[in-house]
Enzyme design. Structure first.
Site, mmCIF file in Angstrom:
data_model
loop_
_atom_site.group_PDB
_atom_site.id
_atom_site.type_symbol
_atom_site.label_atom_id
_atom_site.label_comp_id
_atom_site.label_asym_id
_atom_site.label_seq_id
_atom_site.Cartn_x
_atom_site.Cartn_y
_atom_site.Cartn_z
ATOM 1 N N SER A 165 -8.220 -49.354 -3.719
ATOM 2 C CA SER A 165 -7.876 -48.045 -3.910
ATOM 3 C C SER A 165 -7.357 -47.893 -5.174
ATOM 4 C CB SER A 165 -6.962 -47.605 -2.639
ATOM 5 O OG SER A 165 -6.847 -46.197 -2.596
ATOM 6 N N ASP A 271 -15.847 -43.199 4.067
ATOM 7 C CA ASP A 271 -14.781 -42.950 3.233
ATOM 8 C C ASP A 271 -15.109 -41.940 2.200
ATOM 9 O OD1 ASP A 271 -12.575 -43.075 1.548
ATOM 10 O OD2 ASP A 271 -12.994 -45.120 0.696
ATOM 11 N N HIS A 301 -11.410 -45.154 4.885
ATOM 12 C CA HIS A 301 -10.492 -45.566 3.838
ATOM 13 C C HIS A 301 -9.271 -46.414 4.436
ATOM 14 C CE1 HIS A 301 -9.245 -45.433 -0.589
ATOM 15 N NE2 HIS A 301 -8.082 -45.729 -0.053
#
Length: 332
Positions: A165, A271, A301
């Site tokens: 991320s 996501d 996610h």
């Protein structure tokens, strides 16, 4: 949605909405309670025997102070043995997380792959804004180059950047910065592992690529835990403060993607940031960079940290190990 994930999400207790706007301390405490601690508890079930590795925390000098790095070195019979290096940056939107978040999982990787791990605790926003987290990681990366003996490291065996991320953003940018910095001449990273990376704000995407960015709109309709939203990204931009046109935030904006090390991607089908990874992989491949992409349909996610034992998460963990091995082979 993946059926096992759907069942796991349905089994979650109904959250109690907070009264008023939570403070930063309250938000971080909630992240630790809901995400970090359950994930760490699962990792503890995977941790190798303590005799198979050593752990030492070091402080890397940075502008205005120092940051911790955790160094995990495999223990082998040959005292003169040296290892490749895995340079790790945690996720958490530049606001949450620390070196404890992935610690036990990284110990497992260090032992199983016989690789030295350097786990970086860069400083977080809003206390520290862009480009402080990036500069912290650059300082730590240079520290690794200067301390290979202490780390039992041989960078010619492999020097891999890995991040999830926000950490994926840092890994992607570090690959560029190291490529262009004479300090790393002959000592550049040899691979990059980008898991569900955040690589652009919708307003920073080059116009020629906007038709390929569909996941923000396609997946916004799903009410999923941890899902980054447009409003959430806008809020994060306000506190992180990166210029939209700065390639050190949006690596798509570097003048060239050529000459970067091989890149392994993991992207999640549901996501909103899915296409950050998918489009960037395509751009690197077009520039002649060796790439490998694993796309996990029906998951959101951060699902692998929230539900690490469901079958598709087990596959992700297995693929991650194979991805590191692929990078250690130079993308072959």
């Amino acid at each position: 949605m993946d059926p096992e994930l759907a069942a796991a999400v349905a089994a979650l207790p109904t959250p109690t909405p907070p009264e008023g706007t939570p403070t930063l301390e309250e938000s971080r405490a909630e992240f630790n309670r809901v995400i970090a601690l359950p994930f760490i508890n699962w990792q503890k079930t995977q941790v190798p025997e303590g005799s198979t590795y050593t752990v030492r925390d070091r402080i890397v000098p940075v502008e205005g102070g120092g940051i911790p790095v955790r160094c995990i070195v495999p223990t082998v019979e040959d005292e003169n043995a040296t290892f490749p290096v895995l340079f790790h940056m945690h996720g958490g939107g530049f606001i949450f997380g620390d070196i404890d978040l992935d610690d036990y999982y990284l110990r497992r990787l260090a032992v199983d792959l016989r690789i030295t791990v350097v786990n970086v605790e860069y400083r977080l926003t809003p206390e520290y804004t862009f480009p402080t987290p990036l500069n912290d990681c650059i300082a730590a990366l240079k520290w690794v180059v200067e301390n290979t003996s202490d780390l039992k490291a041989d960078l010619t065996k492999g020097f891999i950047l890995i991040g999830d991320s926000a950490g994926g953003n840092l890994a992607a940018v570090l690959a560029h910065e190291a490529r262009d910095d004479p300090f790393f001449s002959g000592r550049q990273p040899t691979g990059q592992f980008l898991r569900e990376p955040w690589l652009a704000h919708p307003d920073s995407i080059p116009e020629r690529l906007t038709p390929h960015y569909r996941s923000m709109e396609e997946n916004a309709k799903h009410d999923l835990p941890l899902a980054p939203t447009r409003a959430g990204l806008d809020g994060l931009m306000l506190v992180y403060k990166p210029p939209l046109t700065d390639p050190r935030f949006c690596p798509l904006l570097y003048p060239s993607q050529e000459g970067l090390p091989p890149a392994y991607f993991q992207a999640m089908g549901l996501d909103t940031l899915r296409d950050d990874g998918v489009v960037y992989e395509r751009e690197l491949r077009a520039a002649g960079v060796k790439t490998k992409l694993d796309l996990y349909p029906g998951v959101h996610h951060g699902f692998h940290a929230q539900f690490p034992t469901i079958p598709i998460a087990t596959k992700l963990w297995d693929d991650a190990r194979k991805g590191v091995e692929w990078l250690l082979r130079g993308g072959e």
